[in-house]
Design a protein around this motif. Structure first.
Motif, PDB file in Angstrom:
ATOM      1  N   TYR A  52      30.529  -5.552  71.826  1.00  0.00           N
ATOM      2  CA  TYR A  52      31.460  -5.059  70.813  1.00  0.00           C
ATOM      3  C   TYR A  52      30.976  -3.755  70.177  1.00  0.00           C
ATOM      4  O   TYR A  52      31.619  -2.712  70.306  1.00  0.00           O
ATOM      5  CB  TYR A  52      31.667  -6.149  69.759  1.00  0.00           C
ATOM      6  CG  TYR A  52      32.947  -6.026  68.975  1.00  0.00           C
ATOM      7  CD1 TYR A  52      34.167  -5.809  69.618  1.00  0.00           C
ATOM      8  CD2 TYR A  52      32.949  -6.136  67.594  1.00  0.00           C
ATOM      9  CE1 TYR A  52      35.343  -5.695  68.903  1.00  0.00           C
ATOM     10  CE2 TYR A  52      34.119  -6.034  66.868  1.00  0.00           C
ATOM     11  CZ  TYR A  52      35.313  -5.805  67.519  1.00  0.00           C
ATOM     12  OH  TYR A  52      36.480  -5.695  66.810  1.00  0.00           O
ATOM     13  N   HIS A  53      29.817  -3.790  69.486  1.00  0.00           N
ATOM     14  CA  HIS A  53      29.297  -2.562  68.860  1.00  0.00           C
ATOM     15  C   HIS A  53      27.994  -2.102  69.485  1.00  0.00           C
ATOM     16  O   HIS A  53      27.368  -1.156  68.983  1.00  0.00           O
ATOM     17  CB  HIS A  53      29.078  -2.773  67.361  1.00  0.00           C
ATOM     18  CG  HIS A  53      30.320  -3.167  66.613  1.00  0.00           C
ATOM     19  ND1 HIS A  53      30.506  -4.428  66.082  1.00  0.00           N
ATOM     20  CD2 HIS A  53      31.454  -2.469  66.355  1.00  0.00           C
ATOM     21  CE1 HIS A  53      31.692  -4.495  65.515  1.00  0.00           C
ATOM     22  NE2 HIS A  53      32.303  -3.320  65.662  1.00  0.00           N
TER      23      HIS A  53
ATOM     24  N   CYS B  58      27.156 -13.161  68.638  1.00  0.00           N
ATOM     25  CA  CYS B  58      26.493 -12.010  68.033  1.00  0.00           C
ATOM     26  C   CYS B  58      26.358 -12.255  66.526  1.00  0.00           C
ATOM     27  O   CYS B  58      27.348 -12.630  65.874  1.00  0.00           O
ATOM     28  CB  CYS B  58      27.310 -10.742  68.282  1.00  0.00           C
ATOM     29  SG  CYS B  58      26.588  -9.279  67.509  1.00  0.00           S
TER      30      CYS B  58
HETATM   31  S1  FES Z   1      29.901  -7.762  66.991  1.00  0.00           S
HETATM   32 FE1  FES Z   1      28.101  -7.560  68.158  1.00  0.00          FE
HETATM   33  S2  FES Z   1      27.321  -5.682  67.614  1.00  0.00           S
HETATM   34 FE2  FES Z   1      29.047  -5.905  66.360  1.00  0.00          FE
END
Ligand code: FES
Length: 312
Positions: free
Chosen positions: A68-69, A47
């Motif tokens: 993750y986010h 990412c």
């Molecule tokens: S680490 Fe992938 S959206 Fe934040």
């Protein structure tokens, strides 16, 4: 001229619109997936926000959503299309894009272009033309890619098995160049017919291995001594992590009937059983025992030697 090449990195049936597939190509981590229309995509498996792997993420209509986010990345461009919970006056920053790779799907393989510039050349699988029921598979072998390629040339009997055939360590001629490959023939004998291979003077079968000078496209043919093809296998190989090698293969048995073949060969054909096996477990002792090494005499293999000196 563009510097780069196509790599076959997965079987076409392994890539879906349900679940992302992580793969490693020459040490680079990629994630493969399809959209609802079936188009295949490849992104770097990182990412761009916090560098976590994208492959555990979720596929949405907009692309691949980071676990993750929750940012969502477009498969074709890698551009971030959506960030959850943005305020009305906030926009997705254009700089947040995952690295995207060009993808070509052909011959039952997903290929990715790694390198700069526009893609050139034919796909690695272009010379593979199945003409019979196919047998396919994938594996990661505990062996560095350069060593795997060299062993496929020097001792294919350590990496492949044919249920009705013994591949001997007898070379039929010298290694030779064939376009972008090194080619070497090994003698073979039918199992269960006559005396054992240690005493054989005539080899009714030939195992021909074509090992790439550049890239990972391996071609294997089992032939009669009169060059009638019995089995053809295409093995797409590439360096995985920590001195291992990823393999994806497809192969088929030709339709020719061979009167001299043992009954077991005919029975396996009638039962639709695979005529070959690409070994997922390699025996180090067998490979270490290979004494004659045609690949070591080939100065053109400097790339593979460099890889061996600097394993990923
Ligand atoms: S680490 Fe992938 S959206 Fe934040």
């Amino acid at each position: 001229m563009a510097e780069g090449q196509w790599w076959a990195v997965a079987l076409t049936e392994a890539v879906s619109s349900e679940k992302p597939l992580p793969v490693v190509c020459e040490g680079e981590e990629l994630v493969l997936f399809r959209n609802a229309a079936g188009q295949a995509f490849a992104l770097e498996d990182r990412c761009p926000h916090r560098r976590v792997p994208l492959s555990p993420g979720v596929l949405t209509p907009g692309g691949l959503q980071c676990p993750y986010h929750g940012w969502t990345f477009d498969g074709a461009s890698g551009v971030c299309r959506e960030i959850p919970n943005l305020h009305a006056d906030e926009r997705v920053p254009a700089r947040h894009a995952a690295k995207a790779f060009l993808v070509a799907e052909a011959d039952g393989f997903i290929h990715v272009w790694r390198g700069s510039g526009a893609p050139t050349g034919v796909l690695p699988s272009a010379a593979y033309r199945p003409a019979g029921r196919e047998y396919s598979g994938s594996a990661v072998v505990n062996m560095a890619h350069c060593n795997y390629l060299e062993t496929m040339l020097d001792g294919p009997e350590c990496l492949l098995a044919f249920p009705c055939v013994t591949i001997t360590d007898f070379f039929l001629g010298e290694p030779r160049r064939d376009d972008k490959h090194l080619v070497l023939d090994h003698g073979g004998v039918w199992k269960g017919k006559g005396i054992g291979p240690a005493f054989v003077r005539d080899h009714p079968l030939v195992l021909r291995t074509r090992v790439p000078l550049v890239g990972g496209a391996i071609f294997v043919e089992l032939l009669t001594a009169a060059e009638v093809p019995l089995v053809t296998i295409f093995i797409a190989s590439t360096a995985n992590r920590r001195g291992t090698t990823s393999l994806n293969w497809r192969g088929f048995r030709h339709a020719h009937k061979i009167p001299s073949a043992p009954l077991a060969w005919q029975l396996r054909r009638a039962a639709g059983r695979a005529p070959f096996e690409v070994l997922a477990e390699v025996k180090g002792a067998s490979i270490a025992a290979l004494r004659v090494a045609p690949s070591l005499n080939l100065t053109s293999r400097t790339r593979h030697e460099a890889e061996c000196r600097n394993p990923r």
